[in-house]
Design a protein around this motif. Sequence first.
Motif, PDB file in Angstrom:
ATOM      1  N   VAL A   1       0.842  -1.186   0.000  1.00  0.00           N
ATOM      2  CA  VAL A   1       0.000   0.000   0.000  1.00  0.00           C
ATOM      3  C   VAL A   1       0.882   1.242   0.000  1.00  0.00           C
ATOM      4  O   VAL A   1       1.709   1.404   0.889  1.00  0.00           O
ATOM      5  CB  VAL A   1      -0.924   0.025   1.230  1.00  0.00           C
ATOM      6  CG1 VAL A   1      -1.775   1.293   1.228  1.00  0.00           C
ATOM      7  CG2 VAL A   1      -1.809  -1.206   1.246  1.00  0.00           C
ATOM      8  N   PRO A   2       0.725   2.115  -0.984  1.00  0.00           N
ATOM      9  CA  PRO A   2       1.525   3.327  -1.020  1.00  0.00           C
ATOM     10  C   PRO A   2       0.865   4.471  -0.254  1.00  0.00           C
ATOM     11  O   PRO A   2      -0.354   4.493  -0.101  1.00  0.00           O
ATOM     12  CB  PRO A   2       1.594   3.653  -2.515  1.00  0.00           C
ATOM     13  CG  PRO A   2       0.312   3.122  -3.051  1.00  0.00           C
ATOM     14  CD  PRO A   2      -0.066   1.951  -2.197  1.00  0.00           C
TER      15      PRO A   2
ATOM     16  N   THR B   1       0.927   4.707 -11.670  1.00  0.00           N
ATOM     17  CA  THR B   1       0.325   4.095 -12.843  1.00  0.00           C
ATOM     18  C   THR B   1       0.745   2.647 -12.971  1.00  0.00           C
ATOM     19  O   THR B   1      -0.050   1.787 -13.303  1.00  0.00           O
ATOM     20  CB  THR B   1       0.731   4.866 -14.103  1.00  0.00           C
ATOM     21  OG1 THR B   1       0.302   6.219 -13.983  1.00  0.00           O
ATOM     22  CG2 THR B   1       0.115   4.245 -15.345  1.00  0.00           C
ATOM     23  N   ASN B   2       2.005   2.389 -12.721  1.00  0.00           N
ATOM     24  CA  ASN B   2       2.549   1.038 -12.821  1.00  0.00           C
ATOM     25  C   ASN B   2       3.177   0.650 -11.488  1.00  0.00           C
ATOM     26  O   ASN B   2       3.773   1.482 -10.806  1.00  0.00           O
ATOM     27  CB  ASN B   2       3.627   0.975 -13.907  1.00  0.00           C
ATOM     28  CG  ASN B   2       3.118   1.445 -15.241  1.00  0.00           C
ATOM     29  OD1 ASN B   2       2.208   0.869 -15.801  1.00  0.00           O
ATOM     30  ND2 ASN B   2       3.706   2.523 -15.748  1.00  0.00           N
ATOM     31  N   MET B   3       3.040  -0.614 -11.132  1.00  0.00           N
ATOM     32  CA  MET B   3       3.674  -1.111  -9.921  1.00  0.00           C
ATOM     33  C   MET B   3       4.250  -2.489 -10.203  1.00  0.00           C
ATOM     34  O   MET B   3       3.869  -3.148 -11.171  1.00  0.00           O
ATOM     35  CB  MET B   3       2.686  -1.160  -8.753  1.00  0.00           C
ATOM     36  CG  MET B   3       2.141   0.210  -8.372  1.00  0.00           C
ATOM     37  SD  MET B   3       1.212   0.204  -6.835  1.00  0.00           S
ATOM     38  CE  MET B   3       2.551   0.087  -5.633  1.00  0.00           C
TER      39      MET B   3
ATOM     40  N   GLY C   1       7.277   1.207  -7.217  1.00  0.00           N
ATOM     41  CA  GLY C   1       6.344   2.103  -7.896  1.00  0.00           C
ATOM     42  C   GLY C   1       7.085   3.276  -8.491  1.00  0.00           C
ATOM     43  O   GLY C   1       8.249   3.512  -8.188  1.00  0.00           O
ATOM     44  N   GLY C   2       6.388   4.024  -9.345  1.00  0.00           N
ATOM     45  CA  GLY C   2       7.021   5.195  -9.927  1.00  0.00           C
ATOM     46  C   GLY C   2       8.010   4.840 -11.008  1.00  0.00           C
ATOM     47  O   GLY C   2       9.201   5.129 -10.893  1.00  0.00           O
TER      48      GLY C   2
ATOM     49  N   ASP D   1      13.673  -4.328 -15.147  1.00  0.00           N
ATOM     50  CA  ASP D   1      14.939  -3.741 -14.719  1.00  0.00           C
ATOM     51  C   ASP D   1      14.692  -2.909 -13.463  1.00  0.00           C
ATOM     52  O   ASP D   1      13.905  -1.963 -13.490  1.00  0.00           O
ATOM     53  CB  ASP D   1      15.498  -2.859 -15.833  1.00  0.00           C
ATOM     54  CG  ASP D   1      16.883  -2.335 -15.531  1.00  0.00           C
ATOM     55  OD1 ASP D   1      17.560  -1.882 -16.466  1.00  0.00           O
ATOM     56  OD2 ASP D   1      17.295  -2.379 -14.354  1.00  0.00           O
ATOM     57  N   ASP D   2      15.363  -3.244 -12.367  1.00  0.00           N
ATOM     58  CA  ASP D   2      15.064  -2.531 -11.122  1.00  0.00           C
ATOM     59  C   ASP D   2      15.494  -1.070 -11.165  1.00  0.00           C
ATOM     60  O   ASP D   2      15.013  -0.266 -10.360  1.00  0.00           O
ATOM     61  CB  ASP D   2      15.646  -3.245  -9.903  1.00  0.00           C
ATOM     62  CG  ASP D   2      17.147  -3.351  -9.909  1.00  0.00           C
ATOM     63  OD1 ASP D   2      17.697  -3.907  -8.926  1.00  0.00           O
ATOM     64  OD2 ASP D   2      17.786  -2.893 -10.874  1.00  0.00           O
ATOM     65  N   THR D   3      16.348  -0.694 -12.080  1.00  0.00           N
ATOM     66  CA  THR D   3      16.727   0.716 -12.209  1.00  0.00           C
ATOM     67  C   THR D   3      15.623   1.551 -12.852  1.00  0.00           C
ATOM     68  O   THR D   3      15.729   2.777 -12.909  1.00  0.00           O
ATOM     69  CB  THR D   3      18.023   0.882 -13.011  1.00  0.00           C
ATOM     70  OG1 THR D   3      17.802   0.419 -14.348  1.00  0.00           O
ATOM     71  CG2 THR D   3      19.167   0.105 -12.396  1.00  0.00           C
ATOM     72  N   SER D   4      14.557   0.892 -13.325  1.00  0.00           N
ATOM     73  CA  SER D   4      13.439   1.593 -13.951  1.00  0.00           C
ATOM     74  C   SER D   4      12.428   2.125 -12.932  1.00  0.00           C
ATOM     75  O   SER D   4      11.471   2.785 -13.316  1.00  0.00           O
ATOM     76  CB  SER D   4      12.707   0.664 -14.924  1.00  0.00           C
ATOM     77  OG  SER D   4      13.556   0.247 -15.976  1.00  0.00           O
ATOM     78  N   TRP D   5      12.640   1.803 -11.659  1.00  0.00           N
ATOM     79  CA  TRP D   5      11.673   2.142 -10.617  1.00  0.00           C
ATOM     80  C   TRP D   5      12.276   3.097  -9.606  1.00  0.00           C
ATOM     81  O   TRP D   5      13.401   2.912  -9.144  1.00  0.00           O
ATOM     82  CB  TRP D   5      11.194   0.869  -9.920  1.00  0.00           C
ATOM     83  CG  TRP D   5      10.574  -0.089 -10.892  1.00  0.00           C
ATOM     84  CD1 TRP D   5      11.192  -1.063 -11.601  1.00  0.00           C
ATOM     85  CD2 TRP D   5       9.193  -0.122 -11.278  1.00  0.00           C
ATOM     86  NE1 TRP D   5      10.292  -1.706 -12.410  1.00  0.00           N
ATOM     87  CE2 TRP D   5       9.055  -1.162 -12.222  1.00  0.00           C
ATOM     88  CE3 TRP D   5       8.066   0.608 -10.910  1.00  0.00           C
ATOM     89  CZ2 TRP D   5       7.832  -1.471 -12.813  1.00  0.00           C
ATOM     90  CZ3 TRP D   5       6.850   0.291 -11.481  1.00  0.00           C
ATOM     91  CH2 TRP D   5       6.739  -0.736 -12.425  1.00  0.00           C
TER      92      TRP D   5
END
Length: 122
Positions: free
Chosen positions: A23-24, A30-32, A96-97, A105-109
């Motif tokens: 829960v944020p 938009t994407n999670m 998120g974000g 790719d974890d650098t995308s978040w």
Amino acid sequence: HVQLVESGGGLVQAGDSLRLSCVPSGGTFTNMAWFRRAPGKEREFVAAITWRGGSTDYADSVKGRFTISRDNAKNGVYLQMNSLRPEDTAVYYCAGGKIGGIYSDDTSWRYWGQGTQVNVSS
């Protein structure tokens, strides 16, 4: 201040199920996604979902066993994990974000939760 709070981890036996929740607060995404880090390994992609669950993506290792879904009322995300295996043991992180790049790719978040531990015994 944006925070992502995971819950639902625990110790289960192989074949059991768990449902993780994220829960944020302080933001709407938009994407999670969910990632995990097993002992001694790099963090790896598990699953991702778009707003209102229009599109999902899964790592091959969890396809058919895990399901990611949105809780649009809480702007959160769930991860239903069925048929758990010892190799699923890891700390699971909510993300998120998305700031660009590919979902896996974890650098995308940009934002990450603190993680919740999942242990699967054989």
